[in-house]
Design an enzyme around this catalytic site. Structure first.
Site, PDB file in Angstrom:
ATOM      1  N   GLU A  21      97.333  63.101  47.594  1.00  0.00           N
ATOM      2  CA  GLU A  21      96.446  63.199  46.422  1.00  0.00           C
ATOM      3  C   GLU A  21      95.055  62.710  46.817  1.00  0.00           C
ATOM      4  O   GLU A  21      94.899  61.602  47.334  1.00  0.00           O
ATOM      5  CB  GLU A  21      96.996  62.331  45.285  1.00  0.00           C
ATOM      6  CG  GLU A  21      96.159  62.432  44.026  1.00  0.00           C
ATOM      7  CD  GLU A  21      96.634  61.461  42.933  1.00  0.00           C
ATOM      8  OE1 GLU A  21      96.842  60.270  43.238  1.00  0.00           O
ATOM      9  OE2 GLU A  21      96.790  61.897  41.785  1.00  0.00           O
ATOM     10  N   LYS A  34      95.820  45.580  30.207  1.00  0.00           N
ATOM     11  CA  LYS A  34      94.866  45.347  31.295  1.00  0.00           C
ATOM     12  C   LYS A  34      94.279  46.697  31.717  1.00  0.00           C
ATOM     13  O   LYS A  34      94.932  47.500  32.374  1.00  0.00           O
ATOM     14  CB  LYS A  34      95.524  44.693  32.521  1.00  0.00           C
ATOM     15  CG  LYS A  34      94.444  44.091  33.423  1.00  0.00           C
ATOM     16  CD  LYS A  34      94.779  44.074  34.893  1.00  0.00           C
ATOM     17  CE  LYS A  34      94.588  45.336  35.617  1.00  0.00           C
ATOM     18  NZ  LYS A  34      93.191  45.795  35.789  1.00  0.00           N
ATOM     19  N   CYS A  62      94.982  63.327  36.688  1.00  0.00           N
ATOM     20  CA  CYS A  62      96.221  63.395  37.474  1.00  0.00           C
ATOM     21  C   CYS A  62      96.816  64.789  37.463  1.00  0.00           C
ATOM     22  O   CYS A  62      97.591  65.147  38.331  1.00  0.00           O
ATOM     23  CB  CYS A  62      97.221  62.405  36.907  1.00  0.00           C
ATOM     24  SG  CYS A  62      97.553  62.725  35.163  1.00  0.00           S
ATOM     25  N   GLU A  72     103.522  56.700  34.694  1.00  0.00           N
ATOM     26  CA  GLU A  72     102.882  58.017  34.869  1.00  0.00           C
ATOM     27  C   GLU A  72     101.995  57.895  36.107  1.00  0.00           C
ATOM     28  O   GLU A  72     100.990  57.180  36.088  1.00  0.00           O
ATOM     29  CB  GLU A  72     102.085  58.393  33.625  1.00  0.00           C
ATOM     30  CG  GLU A  72     103.007  58.604  32.420  1.00  0.00           C
ATOM     31  CD  GLU A  72     102.292  58.859  31.106  1.00  0.00           C
ATOM     32  OE1 GLU A  72     102.991  58.996  30.088  1.00  0.00           O
ATOM     33  OE2 GLU A  72     101.050  58.895  31.087  1.00  0.00           O
TER      34      GLU A  72
HETATM   35  P1  NAD Z   1      95.485  52.355  40.311  1.00  0.00           P
HETATM   36  O1  NAD Z   1      96.951  52.456  40.522  1.00  0.00           O
HETATM   37  O2  NAD Z   1      94.628  51.916  41.430  1.00  0.00           O
HETATM   38  O3  NAD Z   1      95.144  51.358  39.121  1.00  0.00           O
HETATM   39  C1  NAD Z   1      95.689  51.520  37.826  1.00  0.00           C
HETATM   40  C2  NAD Z   1      95.767  50.168  37.164  1.00  0.00           C
HETATM   41  O4  NAD Z   1      96.712  49.366  37.853  1.00  0.00           O
HETATM   42  C3  NAD Z   1      94.466  49.384  37.157  1.00  0.00           C
HETATM   43  O5  NAD Z   1      94.354  48.727  35.916  1.00  0.00           O
HETATM   44  C4  NAD Z   1      94.670  48.397  38.286  1.00  0.00           C
HETATM   45  O6  NAD Z   1      93.921  47.230  38.167  1.00  0.00           O
HETATM   46  C5  NAD Z   1      96.147  48.096  38.151  1.00  0.00           C
HETATM   47  N1  NAD Z   1      96.790  47.606  39.355  1.00  0.00           N
HETATM   48  C6  NAD Z   1      96.521  47.911  40.644  1.00  0.00           C
HETATM   49  N2  NAD Z   1      97.369  47.248  41.476  1.00  0.00           N
HETATM   50  C7  NAD Z   1      98.191  46.517  40.691  1.00  0.00           C
HETATM   51  C8  NAD Z   1      99.278  45.630  40.945  1.00  0.00           C
HETATM   52  N3  NAD Z   1      99.701  45.369  42.184  1.00  0.00           N
HETATM   53  N4  NAD Z   1      99.897  45.058  39.887  1.00  0.00           N
HETATM   54  C9  NAD Z   1      99.499  45.333  38.630  1.00  0.00           C
HETATM   55  N5  NAD Z   1      98.465  46.141  38.329  1.00  0.00           N
HETATM   56  C10 NAD Z   1      97.836  46.742  39.345  1.00  0.00           C
HETATM   57  O7  NAD Z   1      95.054  53.790  39.747  1.00  0.00           O
HETATM   58  P2  NAD Z   1      93.579  54.304  39.468  1.00  0.00           P
HETATM   59  O8  NAD Z   1      92.888  54.446  40.782  1.00  0.00           O
HETATM   60  O9  NAD Z   1      92.975  53.461  38.406  1.00  0.00           O
HETATM   61  O10 NAD Z   1      93.839  55.739  38.839  1.00  0.00           O
HETATM   62  C11 NAD Z   1      93.975  56.894  39.598  1.00  0.00           C
HETATM   63  C12 NAD Z   1      95.429  57.190  39.866  1.00  0.00           C
HETATM   64  O11 NAD Z   1      96.130  57.242  38.629  1.00  0.00           O
HETATM   65  C13 NAD Z   1      95.675  58.533  40.510  1.00  0.00           C
HETATM   66  O12 NAD Z   1      96.716  58.403  41.441  1.00  0.00           O
HETATM   67  C14 NAD Z   1      96.137  59.408  39.354  1.00  0.00           C
HETATM   68  O13 NAD Z   1      96.915  60.525  39.713  1.00  0.00           O
HETATM   69  C15 NAD Z   1      96.916  58.430  38.567  1.00  0.00           C
HETATM   70  N6  NAD Z   1      97.034  58.858  37.164  1.00  0.00           N
HETATM   71  C16 NAD Z   1      98.221  59.356  36.728  1.00  0.00           C
HETATM   72  C17 NAD Z   1      98.338  59.801  35.417  1.00  0.00           C
HETATM   73  C18 NAD Z   1      99.607  60.397  34.876  1.00  0.00           C
HETATM   74  O14 NAD Z   1      99.698  60.585  33.672  1.00  0.00           O
HETATM   75  N7  NAD Z   1     100.588  60.696  35.704  1.00  0.00           N
HETATM   76  C19 NAD Z   1      97.240  59.719  34.557  1.00  0.00           C
HETATM   77  C20 NAD Z   1      96.040  59.185  35.056  1.00  0.00           C
HETATM   78  C21 NAD Z   1      95.948  58.759  36.365  1.00  0.00           C
HETATM   79  O1  6OD Z   2      97.012  63.849  27.790  1.00  0.00           O
HETATM   80  C1  6OD Z   2      97.789  62.915  27.989  1.00  0.00           C
HETATM   81  O2  6OD Z   2      98.540  62.481  27.097  1.00  0.00           O
HETATM   82  C2  6OD Z   2      97.873  62.291  29.306  1.00  0.00           C
HETATM   83  N1  6OD Z   2      98.777  61.298  29.444  1.00  0.00           N
HETATM   84  C3  6OD Z   2      97.050  62.692  30.292  1.00  0.00           C
HETATM   85  C4  6OD Z   2      97.043  62.177  31.610  1.00  0.00           C
HETATM   86  C5  6OD Z   2      96.052  62.539  32.429  1.00  0.00           C
HETATM   87  C6  6OD Z   2      95.969  62.050  33.764  1.00  0.00           C
HETATM   88  O3  6OD Z   2      94.935  61.819  34.333  1.00  0.00           O
END
Ligand code: NAD
Ligand code: 6OD
Length: 485
Positions: A389, A177, A287, A253
C-alpha cells in the site's frame, strides 16, 4: 496565531507540559500546539469513562442517547465552517471535498446511529425442558463498557464519528485518540460535546502519538474493554498485541491495495471517470482507493492515454479554491514515503506514464507536502509497488486477457478491502464480484455508501465488520438469562 489543542477529560479541557506542533501540509505553517496526554492523563480519561458508566449515561434509554447524538450533530452543523476549516488546516484537502464529504458524513454518521440506539432490547425463547416444566430464555443487549477509538488522519472526523456514533448509541463511554497529524476537528468535536451537555466522562479525548505514547497507553490499559481502530495493518498487529493481556474486543479497519478492473464491455467514459476518482480522491489517501488498475488488453493503450490526460488535467492547488481537485499529502513525512515508492517504481523497472515527482509552485506551497499524480505501467505483479500500500495519488495499470486471469491477479494480494469492477454485462459483474476476495465490491461505481451495509476487509485489511446492525452488534454484548419455570 497558533492555538492550544487540548485534551478533554471528564468534561474539562486540559493542557499538558508536553506539546508538539500541528503542521499545515499546504505550506508547512504552524496550525497549533498539541498537548500530549501522558500515561497519567490516559489513566484519568479511562477512569472518567468507567465512572460515567455508572452515572446518568449508564442508566439512559436509547431515546435519550439518540437525542444526545442528534444534539451533537446539530452542534457540528451550527459550526460547520469551523469544522471544514479545521479539517483543511490539518490535511490540506480541497474545500469542495470537506464541504460535501468529510463534515456532512460526520453529521450523517451521528444521526444514522442515533436511529439505531436501542434500549435493553430482548429476544425471548420459550424452551422445552426434559421434565416438561419448560424455561424462558431472554437476551438483553448491554454496552461493552469503555471503548477506545483510535482513528487515522485521512478522513479525520468522518472516521472518528463512524465509530463514535455506534459506540455511544449502544450506551458505551469512549476515550478517543485521533491521529497526531489531524487533532483539530476532534478537539472541536469535544467542544460541541461539551456544549451539547453530554455528561462528563462519556466522551474523552486524548492527544498524542502511537507506539510508546498515548495510543499504546490507551490500548494496553487494563480498564479498556474494547478497541475500535482504523489505520495501517502493521499498527493493527501492534494494537492486537497490546490488547491481548485482557482479551479486549477488537474491530479493525486496516489497509488496502485495491484492484479496479475495466472489462472490454465497460462504458469507457464512466469507467474512466470512476477510475480517476478512485485513484486520485483525497490525494489517493483513502483506504478504498484503487492502486492496482487492470484493463482489458483490447482497451489498454487507449485507457492509459485517457487516464494520463485526466491525471495531468487535475487542478492541484490551494484547498480553499473551490475549483481545486487535489491538495497535498498529509505531511512531509508521508510525502517521503510516497516519493520513496515513486523512486522504487523506477528501480523496479516501471514506466512512469505521468508524474513521479513534486509540483513546483514558486510560492510558500513549496514548503508543503505536495506530490504529482502518478501513473505507472510495466511492473510485474511481484513488484513491491504492486503489492504494498502506497497511500498516495498513484496507480499501476496492467493489461489482462481473460476473466479468470484478472480475478487471479486481483486476488493475489495480502490485502482484501475493496474492489471496483467496470462492465456493462451484469452476469459478468455478479460472477466476478462474488469471486473477488474483498469486504466491499463496487460495480460501475466507487465509494458509494449506504451506512446500513457491512463495511470492513478480509486478510490484512481488517477484523470484523461495522455499519448498521453490524456496528450495533460489535458495540454491544448480549447477556442471556435463563429462567426455569
Ligand atoms: P496509522 O496506523 O499510522 O495510525 C492510525 C492511528 O493509530 C493514529 O491515531 C496513531 O497515532 C495510532 N497508532 C499508531 N501506532 C499505534 C500503537 N502502537 N498503538 C496505538 N495506537 C497507535 O494509520 P494512518 O497513517 O493514520 O492512516 C493511514 C492508514 O490507515 C492506511 O494504511 C489506510 O489504508 C488505513 N485506513 C484504513 C481504513 C479502512 O476503513 N480500512 C480507513 C482509513 C485508513
Ligand atoms: O465511509 C466509511 O464509512 C468508511 N469507513 C470509509 C473508510 C475510508 C478509508 O479511508
Amino acid at each position: 496565531m497558533p492555538h492550544d489543542i487540548r485534551n478533554y477529560i471528564d468534561g474539562r479541557f486540559e493542557t499538558s507540559g508536553n506539546t508538539f506542533d500541528d503542521i499545515n501540509p499546504v505550506d508547512g505553517s504552524l496550525v497549533g500546539r498539541v498537548h500530549v496526554a501522558g500515561q497519567d492523563m490516559v489513566n484519568r480519561a479511562v477512569a472518567a469513562a468507567r465512572a460515567a458508566l455508572s452515572g446518568p449515561w449508564g442508566r439512559s434509554s436509547g431515546a435519550e442517547r439518540a437525542a444526545s447524538l442528534h444534539k451533537v450533530a446539530d452542534g457540528i452543523e451550527a459550526r460547520f465552517d469551523e469544522f471544514v476549516a479545521a479539517e483543511i488546516a490539518d490535511t490540506g484537502k480541497p474545500l469542495a471535498q470537506a464541504n460535501t464529504l468529510d463534515i456532512p458524513r460526520a453529521i450523517s454518521n451521528l444521526r444514522f446511529f442515533a436511529g439505531l440506539a436501542h434500549g435493553r432490547s430482548s429476544e425471548l425463547f420459550a424452551t422445552d425442558t426434559a421434565d416438561g416444566a419448560g424455561a424462558i430464555n431472554y437476551t438483553v443487549q448491554k454496552p461493552l463498557g469503555v471503548v477506545a477509538v483510535i482513528s487515522p488522519w485521512n478522513l479525520p472526523l468522518l472516521l472518528l464519528t463512524w465509530k463514535l456514533g455506534p459506540a455511544l448509541a449502544a450506551g458505551n463511554t469512549v476515550v478517543a485518540k485521533p491521529s497526531e497529524e489531524t487533532p483539530g476537528s476532534a478537539t472541536l468535536l469535544a467542544e460541541v460535546m461539551h456544549e451539547a451537555g453530554v455528561p462528563p466522562g462519556v466522551f474523552n479525548l486524548v492527544h498524542g502519538f502511537g507506539a510508546g505514547s498515548t495510543g499504546e497507553f490507551l490500548c494496553a490499559h487494563e480498564d479498556v474493554d474494547a478497541i475500535t481502530f482504523t489505520g495501517e495493518s502493521a499498527t493493527g498487529s501492534a494494537i492486537m498485541r497490546a490488547a491481548a493481556a485482557n482479551v479486549k474486543a477488537l474491530s479493525f479497519e486496516l489497509g488496502g491495495k485495491n484492484p479496479a478492473i475495466v472489462f472490454d464491455d465497460a462504458d469507457f467514459a464512466r469507467a474512466l471517470d470512476g477510475t480517476v476518482r478512485s485513484v486520485f480522491s483525497n490525494c489517493g489517501q483513502v483506504c478504498l482507493c484503487s492502486e492496482r488498475v487492470y484493463v482489458h488488453e483490447s482497451l489498454f493503450d487507449q485507457f492509459v492515454a485517457a487516464l494520463k490526460s485526466r491525471a495531468e488535467a487535475l487542478r492541484i492547488g490551494w484547498p480553499a479554491d473551490a475549483q481545486t481537485e487535489m491538495g497535498p499529502l498529509v505531511s512531509r513525512g508521508h510525502r517521503d514515503k510516497v516519493l520513496g515508492y515513486y523512486a522504487l517504481a523506477r528501480a523496479e523497472g516501471a514506466t512512469v506514464v505521468t508524474g513521479g515527482g513534486v509540483p513546483e509552485f514558486g510560492d510558500r506551497r513549496d514548503n508543503g507536502a505536495w506530490v504529482q499524480p502518478t501513473i505507472l505501467t510495466g511492473l510485474p505483479e511481484s513488484a513491491r509497488c504492486v503489492r504494498e500500500e502506497i497511500f498516495g495519488p498513484v496507480c499501476h495499470v496492467a493489461p489482462f486477457a481473460t476473466e479468470d486471469q484478472v480475478i487471479a491477479m486481483a486476488n493475489d494480494s495480502a490485502y482484501g478491502l475493496a474492489a471496483a469492477i467496470w462492465t456493462e454485462d451484469m452476469a459478468r459483474a455478479h460472477r466476478v464480484a462474488q469471486q473477488i476476495e474483498a469486504g466491499i465490491v463496487w460495480v460501475n461505481c466507487w465509494y458509494l455508501r449506504d451506512l446500513r451495509t457491512p463495511f470492513g476487509g478480509v486478510k490484512l485489511s481488517g477484523v470484523g465488520r461495522e455499519g448498521g446492525q453490524y456496528s450495533m452488534n460489535f458495540y454491544s454484548e448480549p447477556s442471556n438469562i435463563c429462567i426455569k419455570l
